[in-house]
Scaffold this motif. Structure first.
Motif: not given
Lengths: 86, 86, 86, 86, 86
Positions: A59, C58, D57-59, D62, E57-58, E61, E67, E71
């Protein structure tokens, strides 16, 4: 994100070129294990002793002007320590 | 990112092809649990005993020349141990 | 990445279709808390008792031939346990 | 995701522009170490004392209308504390 | 990934629209700290008491059809508890 206090600066002369131009600060977590200090990039000009908000992992990239291998970054300087229940 | 000290080298002959060409070093965290050593890729030539800055997770990819299944990488060699309060 | 020892195999008949074709191994971390075993995908043919290098999150995707909801994967089989200081 | 209880609000005047418009709440984990409070973004209007579901995190991205350096976000307000075994 | 046991269901009426249509289960880790329960999405129909494989986490997806800010997700239901050494 975590809240933490800036404790010092980390200097690195030999580093990946993607890191040039960023300042790296040592941050002590406010909650949890205070001994687990992390290193976070900074462009806001946070100073030693200030309470900051740190984002982590991928992020971080959304706050940079170009992708860089940095997994922690200061995204805000907190006005006051949070008051529980408000 | 975390600060850590290089403790040794990890050799792997049978590995994914994407890892060929990278050196893998064993890194002891400077803060927190010193027993939780991690393995980080290196292209800066860090040596045993040196203090390094390690980035993790997907952010590693921004420091590589091609995507690779590596989740920790040395992005800087630290000049001196950070001094608290400066 | 972490170093770990393969301890067993995990079988799952009812699973997401994206996981079909991968083998899943139980891995005991070499450093840190040995009780926190994780499950990692494997295509290198690692066997029980072998020391392996595991990448997470990831970054796993960069070692797969198609995206899959897998967050830990064996990317190398380690030749010998690392020797500290070398 | 984790379950947590909203404990307060975090205010930051000096922050990255990507964070403008989001509210940031202090969340205490319901399970595990209650002392490790995190800061999560909120657009659902969660109030102090409410039990929430937090993704990390990156999720997080979305659930946002534009990418932002935020690694924890409230994605749901839980109706009732979960009952074990149901 | 981690192995865990389904302990209950989490209901949330006020939630982000991206979460509509998924079931959320409370999962107790099999290894490590059993008190750190997490909430994972499920489309496989896992029931209370079943042993499941959870990705985080990601990577989640890659198992979804669109999306979503989630997580942790159940990617497999494990046939039998793993036997060490096999």
């Amino acid at each position: 994100m975590i809240l933490g206090t800036v404790k010092g600066t980390v200097y690195s002369t030999r580093k990946m070129e993607h890191l040039v131009g960023y300042k790296f600060l040592l941050v002590e977590p406010m909650y949890g294990n205070k001994k687990e200090l992390i290193v976070a990039g900074d462009t806001l000009g946070a100073g030693v002793g200030e309470l900051v908000l740190v984002t982590t992992d991928e992020t971080v990239q959304h706050g940079l002007d170009h992708p860089s291998p940095i997994d922690a970054f200061i995204v805000g300087i907190v006005d006051n320590p949070p008051v529980m229940g408000k």
